[in-house]
Motif scaffolding. Structure first.
Motif, PDB file in Angstrom:
ATOM      1  N   GLU A  44      -3.944  13.469  -4.157  1.00  0.00           N
ATOM      2  CA  GLU A  44      -2.710  13.687  -4.906  1.00  0.00           C
ATOM      3  C   GLU A  44      -2.263  12.414  -5.614  1.00  0.00           C
ATOM      4  O   GLU A  44      -1.259  11.801  -5.254  1.00  0.00           O
ATOM      5  CB  GLU A  44      -1.617  14.201  -3.970  1.00  0.00           C
ATOM      6  CG  GLU A  44      -1.938  15.525  -3.293  1.00  0.00           C
ATOM      7  CD  GLU A  44      -2.166  16.645  -4.308  1.00  0.00           C
ATOM      8  OE1 GLU A  44      -1.459  16.658  -5.328  1.00  0.00           O
ATOM      9  OE2 GLU A  44      -3.050  17.485  -4.067  1.00  0.00           O
ATOM     10  N   ALA A  45      -3.010  12.009  -6.623  1.00  0.00           N
ATOM     11  CA  ALA A  45      -2.640  10.817  -7.386  1.00  0.00           C
ATOM     12  C   ALA A  45      -2.999  10.991  -8.857  1.00  0.00           C
ATOM     13  O   ALA A  45      -3.703  10.164  -9.440  1.00  0.00           O
ATOM     14  CB  ALA A  45      -3.320   9.579  -6.800  1.00  0.00           C
TER      15      ALA A  45
ATOM     16  N   GLY B 200       0.806  -1.211   0.000  1.00  0.00           N
ATOM     17  CA  GLY B 200       0.000   0.000   0.000  1.00  0.00           C
ATOM     18  C   GLY B 200       0.842   1.266   0.000  1.00  0.00           C
ATOM     19  O   GLY B 200       0.345   2.344   0.336  1.00  0.00           O
ATOM     20  N   ALA B 201       2.115   1.146  -0.387  1.00  0.00           N
ATOM     21  CA  ALA B 201       3.004   2.308  -0.409  1.00  0.00           C
ATOM     22  C   ALA B 201       2.483   3.354  -1.382  1.00  0.00           C
ATOM     23  O   ALA B 201       1.849   3.034  -2.390  1.00  0.00           O
ATOM     24  CB  ALA B 201       4.412   1.875  -0.820  1.00  0.00           C
ATOM     25  N   ARG B 202       2.744   4.620  -1.088  1.00  0.00           N
ATOM     26  CA  ARG B 202       2.291   5.718  -1.924  1.00  0.00           C
ATOM     27  C   ARG B 202       3.276   5.987  -3.067  1.00  0.00           C
ATOM     28  O   ARG B 202       4.432   5.575  -3.033  1.00  0.00           O
ATOM     29  CB  ARG B 202       2.108   6.995  -1.087  1.00  0.00           C
ATOM     30  CG  ARG B 202       1.068   6.865   0.007  1.00  0.00           C
ATOM     31  CD  ARG B 202      -0.279   6.479  -0.546  1.00  0.00           C
ATOM     32  NE  ARG B 202      -1.299   6.344   0.483  1.00  0.00           N
ATOM     33  CZ  ARG B 202      -2.391   5.616   0.351  1.00  0.00           C
ATOM     34  NH1 ARG B 202      -2.599   4.943  -0.775  1.00  0.00           N
ATOM     35  NH2 ARG B 202      -3.282   5.548   1.324  1.00  0.00           N
ATOM     36  N   TYR B 203       2.788   6.703  -4.037  1.00  0.00           N
ATOM     37  CA  TYR B 203       3.576   7.049  -5.220  1.00  0.00           C
ATOM     38  C   TYR B 203       4.894   7.712  -4.843  1.00  0.00           C
ATOM     39  O   TYR B 203       5.934   7.433  -5.445  1.00  0.00           O
ATOM     40  CB  TYR B 203       2.743   7.970  -6.106  1.00  0.00           C
ATOM     41  CG  TYR B 203       3.487   8.549  -7.287  1.00  0.00           C
ATOM     42  CD1 TYR B 203       3.564   7.853  -8.494  1.00  0.00           C
ATOM     43  CD2 TYR B 203       4.092   9.808  -7.205  1.00  0.00           C
ATOM     44  CE1 TYR B 203       4.240   8.380  -9.574  1.00  0.00           C
ATOM     45  CE2 TYR B 203       4.766  10.345  -8.294  1.00  0.00           C
ATOM     46  CZ  TYR B 203       4.831   9.635  -9.477  1.00  0.00           C
ATOM     47  OH  TYR B 203       5.499  10.165 -10.544  1.00  0.00           O
ATOM     48  N   THR B 204       4.864   8.598  -3.852  1.00  0.00           N
ATOM     49  CA  THR B 204       6.059   9.349  -3.468  1.00  0.00           C
ATOM     50  C   THR B 204       7.172   8.446  -2.947  1.00  0.00           C
ATOM     51  O   THR B 204       8.344   8.818  -2.972  1.00  0.00           O
ATOM     52  CB  THR B 204       5.725  10.397  -2.398  1.00  0.00           C
ATOM     53  OG1 THR B 204       5.030   9.762  -1.306  1.00  0.00           O
ATOM     54  CG2 THR B 204       4.828  11.487  -2.976  1.00  0.00           C
ATOM     55  N   GLU B 205       6.805   7.260  -2.467  1.00  0.00           N
ATOM     56  CA  GLU B 205       7.799   6.335  -1.936  1.00  0.00           C
ATOM     57  C   GLU B 205       8.491   5.534  -3.038  1.00  0.00           C
ATOM     58  O   GLU B 205       9.640   5.126  -2.887  1.00  0.00           O
ATOM     59  CB  GLU B 205       7.146   5.377  -0.937  1.00  0.00           C
ATOM     60  CG  GLU B 205       6.506   6.079   0.261  1.00  0.00           C
ATOM     61  CD  GLU B 205       5.729   5.100   1.125  1.00  0.00           C
ATOM     62  OE1 GLU B 205       6.324   4.090   1.546  1.00  0.00           O
ATOM     63  OE2 GLU B 205       4.525   5.330   1.357  1.00  0.00           O
TER      64      GLU B 205
ATOM     65  N   ASN C 179      -5.727   0.649  -3.707  1.00  0.00           N
ATOM     66  CA  ASN C 179      -5.001   1.319  -2.622  1.00  0.00           C
ATOM     67  C   ASN C 179      -5.045   2.834  -2.731  1.00  0.00           C
ATOM     68  O   ASN C 179      -4.864   3.536  -1.728  1.00  0.00           O
ATOM     69  CB  ASN C 179      -3.537   0.862  -2.614  1.00  0.00           C
ATOM     70  CG  ASN C 179      -3.369  -0.586  -2.221  1.00  0.00           C
ATOM     71  OD1 ASN C 179      -4.269  -1.184  -1.633  1.00  0.00           O
ATOM     72  ND2 ASN C 179      -2.232  -1.171  -2.547  1.00  0.00           N
ATOM     73  N   ASN C 180      -5.276   3.352  -3.936  1.00  0.00           N
ATOM     74  CA  ASN C 180      -5.210   4.797  -4.140  1.00  0.00           C
ATOM     75  C   ASN C 180      -6.551   5.435  -4.482  1.00  0.00           C
ATOM     76  O   ASN C 180      -6.596   6.615  -4.833  1.00  0.00           O
ATOM     77  CB  ASN C 180      -4.197   5.109  -5.243  1.00  0.00           C
ATOM     78  CG  ASN C 180      -2.767   4.869  -4.805  1.00  0.00           C
ATOM     79  OD1 ASN C 180      -2.128   5.727  -4.197  1.00  0.00           O
ATOM     80  ND2 ASN C 180      -2.243   3.688  -5.094  1.00  0.00           N
TER      81      ASN C 180
ATOM     82  N   ILE D 187      -7.616   9.107  -3.126  1.00  0.00           N
ATOM     83  CA  ILE D 187      -6.452   9.899  -2.742  1.00  0.00           C
ATOM     84  C   ILE D 187      -6.370  11.132  -3.633  1.00  0.00           C
ATOM     85  O   ILE D 187      -6.335  11.016  -4.862  1.00  0.00           O
ATOM     86  CB  ILE D 187      -5.159   9.066  -2.867  1.00  0.00           C
ATOM     87  CG1 ILE D 187      -5.248   7.804  -2.002  1.00  0.00           C
ATOM     88  CG2 ILE D 187      -3.956   9.918  -2.477  1.00  0.00           C
ATOM     89  CD1 ILE D 187      -5.395   8.073  -0.533  1.00  0.00           C
TER      90      ILE D 187
END
Length: 248
Positions: A78-79, A11-16, A72-73, A76
């Protein structure tokens, strides 16, 4: 494949892990499909003469990870990268197995249906209170904008999946397929009754230069240099994605 699987499961975010979304994922979608076409499942007559072990299992594993990333997103803010997923993931849907209907497509559609119902209910609440202007109305429009982005991340894949399985479902009715279309129908009804929903979809279509017919008429090997899946109502007055999938 391991990096994408980790991104989907954690479930990590895009920024990661931006490189996974922007580079690894598009590359794998193209790479695996190209080698599947040169593999044993597609060329069984050349058994023993092939130099690849890529199978539809690899494509299904990748598509499953993409569907999890979508889930997961959802919602959200900011995606914006979500709208690009279908561009490079659409071609591999042609190899999706029937089991993915229950394991991936239905759960994703169910979450989208619930989110749609929530946003529409909030809009109706504001309308009943007579709040048509101000920050509350702006917030609702923003929520519809994100919802449209989420729908456009899933629906191009869903339309292709339906197209691939429609003949089989017509000859052998599937309760899971009926459940899928029931949920799609509910979202369509929400869309048809909401002025803000339809307006934000049209805004999304215009901003992203979406061709509202090219996806339905494209073959499985078409390459999309732009975002070119089914879109909202255009100058010709055709219905948007939600309307077209419902009619489809």
């Amino acid at each position: 494949m391991k990096d994408i699987g980790h991104l989907a499961e954690s479930g990590a975010r895009y920024t990661e892990m931006p490189h996974v979304i922007e580079i690894t994922l598009p590359m794998l979608c193209n790479y695996l499909l190209r080698w599947w076409e040169r593999g044993l499942e597609n060329l069984p007559q050349l058994e023993g003469q092939l130099c690849t072990d890529v199978t539809s299992d690899h494509l299904n594993q990748l598509l499953g990870s993409i569907m999890k990333i979508v889930v997961n997103n959802l919602g959200i803010d900011e995606a914006p990268w979500m709208k690009r997923l279908a561009v490079f993931a659409q071609p591999i849907v042609s190899r999706a197995k029937p089991e993915m209907l229950k394991s991936h497509f239905i759960p994703t559609m169910e979450k989208l249906r619930k989110r749609t119902a929530k946003v529409v209910a909030e809009e109706e609440h504001l309308r009943m209170e007579g709040k048509s202007e101000g920050d509350e109305e702006g917030t609702i429009r923003d929520e519809f904008a994100v919802l449209c982005r989420d729908l456009y991340a899933l629906y191009p894949l869903l339309i292709r999946y339906v197209d691939n399985n429609r003949a089989r479902w017509l000859t052998c009715p599937d309760p899971d397929a009926e459940e899928l279309f029931r949920m799609v129908g509910e979202v369509f009804i929400f869309w048809s009754k909401s002025h803000n929903f339809k307006r934000e979809e049209q805004n999304f279509v215009v901003m992203n230069e979406i061709n509202n017919m090219s996806f339905l008429t494209a073959d499985s090997k078409s390459k999309m240099s732009k975002v070119s899946w089914v879109g909202g109502a255009g100058p010709e007055g055709r219905p948007g994605t939600l309307g077209q999938l419902q009619l489809y």
